[in-house]
Design a protein around this motif. Sequence first.
Motif, PDB file in Angstrom:
ATOM      1  N   PRO A 413      22.324  16.924  56.943  1.00  0.00           N
ATOM      2  CA  PRO A 413      23.664  16.613  55.959  1.00  0.00           C
ATOM      3  C   PRO A 413      24.658  16.279  56.927  1.00  0.00           C
ATOM      4  O   PRO A 413      25.481  15.256  56.605  1.00  0.00           O
ATOM      5  CB  PRO A 413      23.799  17.878  55.051  1.00  0.00           C
ATOM      6  N   GLU A 414      25.147  17.098  57.780  1.00  0.00           N
ATOM      7  CA  GLU A 414      26.188  16.803  58.725  1.00  0.00           C
ATOM      8  C   GLU A 414      26.049  15.767  59.450  1.00  0.00           C
ATOM      9  O   GLU A 414      27.455  15.027  59.976  1.00  0.00           O
ATOM     10  CB  GLU A 414      26.749  18.252  59.300  1.00  0.00           C
ATOM     11  N   LYS A 418      28.634   8.913  55.037  1.00  0.00           N
ATOM     12  CA  LYS A 418      29.478   9.371  53.965  1.00  0.00           C
ATOM     13  C   LYS A 418      30.853   8.527  53.720  1.00  0.00           C
ATOM     14  O   LYS A 418      31.227   8.088  54.394  1.00  0.00           O
ATOM     15  CB  LYS A 418      29.680  10.952  53.794  1.00  0.00           C
ATOM     16  N   TYR A 420      34.083   9.316  51.443  1.00  0.00           N
ATOM     17  CA  TYR A 420      35.049  10.292  50.583  1.00  0.00           C
ATOM     18  C   TYR A 420      36.243   9.772  50.260  1.00  0.00           C
ATOM     19  O   TYR A 420      36.564   8.594  50.757  1.00  0.00           O
ATOM     20  CB  TYR A 420      35.474  11.275  51.947  1.00  0.00           C
ATOM     21  N   TYR A 664      27.105  20.246  62.850  1.00  0.00           N
ATOM     22  CA  TYR A 664      25.706  20.373  62.709  1.00  0.00           C
ATOM     23  C   TYR A 664      25.116  21.519  63.175  1.00  0.00           C
ATOM     24  O   TYR A 664      23.953  21.816  62.852  1.00  0.00           O
ATOM     25  CB  TYR A 664      25.218  19.122  62.697  1.00  0.00           C
ATOM     26  N   ARG A 768      36.243  20.698  51.188  1.00  0.00           N
ATOM     27  CA  ARG A 768      35.367  21.207  50.391  1.00  0.00           C
ATOM     28  C   ARG A 768      34.475  20.305  49.749  1.00  0.00           C
ATOM     29  O   ARG A 768      33.461  20.642  49.155  1.00  0.00           O
ATOM     30  CB  ARG A 768      36.256  21.572  49.182  1.00  0.00           C
ATOM     31  N   SER A 769      34.330  19.110  50.424  1.00  0.00           N
ATOM     32  CA  SER A 769      33.323  18.184  50.183  1.00  0.00           C
ATOM     33  C   SER A 769      31.661  18.628  50.952  1.00  0.00           C
ATOM     34  O   SER A 769      31.742  19.510  51.618  1.00  0.00           O
ATOM     35  CB  SER A 769      33.559  16.698  50.731  1.00  0.00           C
ATOM     36  N   GLU A 770      31.043  18.124  50.389  1.00  0.00           N
ATOM     37  CA  GLU A 770      29.592  18.183  51.175  1.00  0.00           C
ATOM     38  C   GLU A 770      28.784  17.020  51.292  1.00  0.00           C
ATOM     39  O   GLU A 770      28.414  16.262  50.675  1.00  0.00           O
ATOM     40  CB  GLU A 770      28.535  19.095  49.979  1.00  0.00           C
ATOM     41  N   PRO A 771      28.571  16.734  52.830  1.00  0.00           N
ATOM     42  CA  PRO A 771      29.145  17.738  54.075  1.00  0.00           C
ATOM     43  C   PRO A 771      30.466  17.599  54.022  1.00  0.00           C
ATOM     44  O   PRO A 771      30.956  16.435  53.822  1.00  0.00           O
ATOM     45  CB  PRO A 771      28.333  17.180  54.899  1.00  0.00           C
ATOM     46  N   PRO A 772      31.326  18.666  54.480  1.00  0.00           N
ATOM     47  CA  PRO A 772      32.751  18.681  54.643  1.00  0.00           C
ATOM     48  C   PRO A 772      33.318  17.857  55.872  1.00  0.00           C
ATOM     49  O   PRO A 772      32.668  17.360  56.890  1.00  0.00           O
ATOM     50  CB  PRO A 772      33.270  20.022  54.779  1.00  0.00           C
TER      51      PRO A 772
END
Length: 1000
Positions: A413-414, A418, A420, A664, A768-772
């Motif tokens: 995931p890292e 993404k 945001y 990661y 606090r997001s995923e992944p942060p």
Amino acid sequence: MAESCTRKLIVEICNAKNLMPKDGQGTASAYAIVDFDGQRRRTKTKFRDLNPQWEEKMEFLVHDKESMPTEMLEINLYNDKKTGKRSTFLGKVKLAGSTFVKSGSEALVYYPLEKRSVFSQIKGEIGLKVFYVDEDSPAAEAAAEQKADADPGAAKSTEEKPPEDPKSEESKAEVKTEAAAKKEEEKPEEVEKKGEEKPSPPEESNPKKEESPAQTLPPAEVESPPLAHSEDSKQILKEKAENGKLAVNDLELRSLSSDRSRSTYDLVDRMPFLYVRVVKAKRADANSKSPAYAKMVIGTHSVKTKTQSDNREWDQVFAFDKEGLNSTNLEVSVWTEEKDQEQMVESSLGNVSFDLQEVPKRVPPDSPLAPQWYTLDSEKATGNDVMLAVWFGTQADEAFQEAWQSDSGGLVPETRAKVYLSPKLWYLRLTVIQTQDLQLGSGAEPKAKSPELYVKGQLGQQVFKTGRTNAGSTPSRSSNPTWNEDLVFVAAEPFEPFLVVTVEDVTNAKPVGHARIHVPSMERRTDDGNDLKSKWFNLTGPDESKPYAGRIHVKVCLEGGYHVLDEAAHLTSDVRASAKQLSKAPIGLLEVGIRGAVNLLPVKTKDGTRGTTDAYVVAKYGPKWVRTRTILDRFSPRWNEQYTWDVYDPCTILTIGVFDNGRYRRDEAGKPGRDVRIGKVRIRLSTLDTNRVYMNSYSLTVLYSGGAKKMGEIEVAVRFSCSSWLSLIQAYTNPMLPRMHYVRPLGPAQQDVLRHTAMRIVTARLARSEPPLGQEVVQCMLDSDMHVWSMRRSKANWFRVIGCLSRAAAMARWLDGIRTWAHPPTTVLVHILLAAIVLCPHLILPTVFMYAFLMLVMRFRYRQRAPLNMDPRLSYVDVVGPDELDEEFDGFPTTRAPEVVRIRYDRLRALASRAQTVLGDVAAQGERLEALFNWRDPRATGIFLMICLFASFVFYAVPFKAFVLLSGFYYLRHPRFRDDMPSAPVNFFRRLPSLSDQFL
């Protein structure tokens, strides 16, 4: 499903202000006509009132919720004349459907009235509340009744719901009746012609508007064809919206989901990937329930799917970078796991091989390749099949985002790409007026004769206090201290539940009482036109024995007319107000292609033997952050990802940062590492030509405690598209910030504190997001350390000032050369020019502006062709010393040794002493000028008095042109007529007294 709920648009016409008189008697009789989606409503006429108050609500049926953002709400004001003449136009307002908010978020907004033509005489503004509500349709209610008849328990729960407010139906009927009654009334000719050409059908029978897809799509979507999966995503979003599952505005969700789909990847290179989609396997033994997985091998690449039991599907997609493949053969095998004597034994069901030269190619918008059954070759077992699909595609393939990617470590995931979004920020203003009936303590407790009180407000981690005030000399009685102070907080959606207001006593360091104010239900204000209503709140005592400790009088609201700055003011990327009602349509589209990087330096070691870099890119513009996938273990990674942003102001900045991914991987304690910055690039949109592609490489330079270091280069493609030149030019005439920043500005110190508070909130939310998104990444992108003292930045700013003054110094040297006859022909020409200016003064301004025009035309060919990057020379990083850099990277408070701090303090004192001397000299010049008029030196002022008297007679007799001409010739006189010593006026001014001699 499409009729599960009905959307209605509610338009509340509140009032208007400062209308233009149109009846010939200094007043106006105004009424409003509202048009939306083929529907028309009319308000009552307010006779002879330039500030009419309507307070009327109008309902409009939204036929298509998906196309509502593209609709326009038009409100026209007219002066009602009963004499049979045509009604006079008072102004109009047009609102885009994208600014409509959901019920509960509405606020009173004053819109300036617009002209119908250039020659219209219009002034004033109109106050509106515009929002929409979603209601159940009759079909849904009938289905609910049938369900209630079938289930009595459900019927009981339905009956317990509160009935709907009948005011909406009454107002709707009233509007219809009033429209029918006033149908024959006096109306403007434009309105009548419009009604004759296109009659508006009744609301109940008005069919859905038919529009072509090109008309309903935003301009960017019309110009760029979407990818194949965009229609599916729109259909899913539409179904979710109809089911009421979208908690935010559907336009924002659609724009967010279509950012990638509407991009045609024309700014980046197409990267070939080998896609393998493994769906499921079919065994010869249908009763076998042992777990199975598929395994793919291409040269040194080997990866397997997740293990599934009971013959369930895998349905996984794997993407292999073609450049990293070291074989031309793909082998897919299926394995089972069986337990034999407490050990897992793997056995192969067979394999199937593919020659990569025979694999088909697919490029969107081609339809996805259908998986097929392939027989597994095996010496032990026969009759086993596997369903899969193999094709060559690019990063534009819709399967790429969810696929296992070979260049980014698989499904970590890292390392995935993404998008945001920063939280929506508001200013919360708390105005503390006074308190009453304060219970300052019982008689048994010793109290001070005059307690000092202050009010403390707390919202989350933010705490602000008012000043102290005296509660009176009789603490046993109830006191009514008054403050009238504003406390401003930063609130982020979703809001903190409560704002805690506490009254505290300084004398005994104990709270008197506190009150909790619910934040989501606070009034939202868009400007200062409407006054806030003050409220009283009961104070609860610190212990249970005092449930009532007094009450407090406050005003509290959420300020939507400000833009909450979370970046430095000179580096901002968004200037829109917090309230959605004040947002305007975008003026353009920003497209950024992050292509790749070259010659990156190693940042960390891998396996303790060699250096490596796992690079990714973060781009920020406005509230949207994008993060590319992480390319592992490459010094010249190629991302080739393209993103888009809507542009609302051209004078904003795009920030692009390159980082090394350290999150990661986790240490022995299970904690993730930190991301290391590799470099940063800023691009100002106002320096870009519209509709032009800029493809450049930018140097990545990072400043460490040991000095500046070049970490490599990044290749970026940028295009700023603008469809309307008029909107773009008009943006340069608008204020940078919303209106509230100028009408009710915040102080510099207060704004700086609020900006750092907003930075901390954004950093915490993104972490606090995923992944942060790491704290160090957000702080680097927002430049959170710009306020820290730095000797390097001080020197750089000083040389910037010197650079700005260098042209003035060059002009002064040129004048000195003219007056000293360094080049006699030039001095003679200046004499002629001076005579022409004096004799023809009306040619001064035309000549100056024509010279400026010609100079700008000549310099056009030498303009900067590529966007500028951050300049290390301008930043003064080449000649800075190691001690100054160590001071810049030192935290606050300092952690260095006392001897080092003492040396730095002495250096700062030496620099401050020079600045102190310069400030004293500047102040002395002003004080000498004041001393000339206040008779501090009687003789000097007397001399100046006689000079003024003599000058008055001279200028009365001598023409002004002659004086200017003679003064110019005297200034430009030949050196043989000059004296080497300073002139008499200069000597006289230098002898005037200042206040420096009165210093201690």
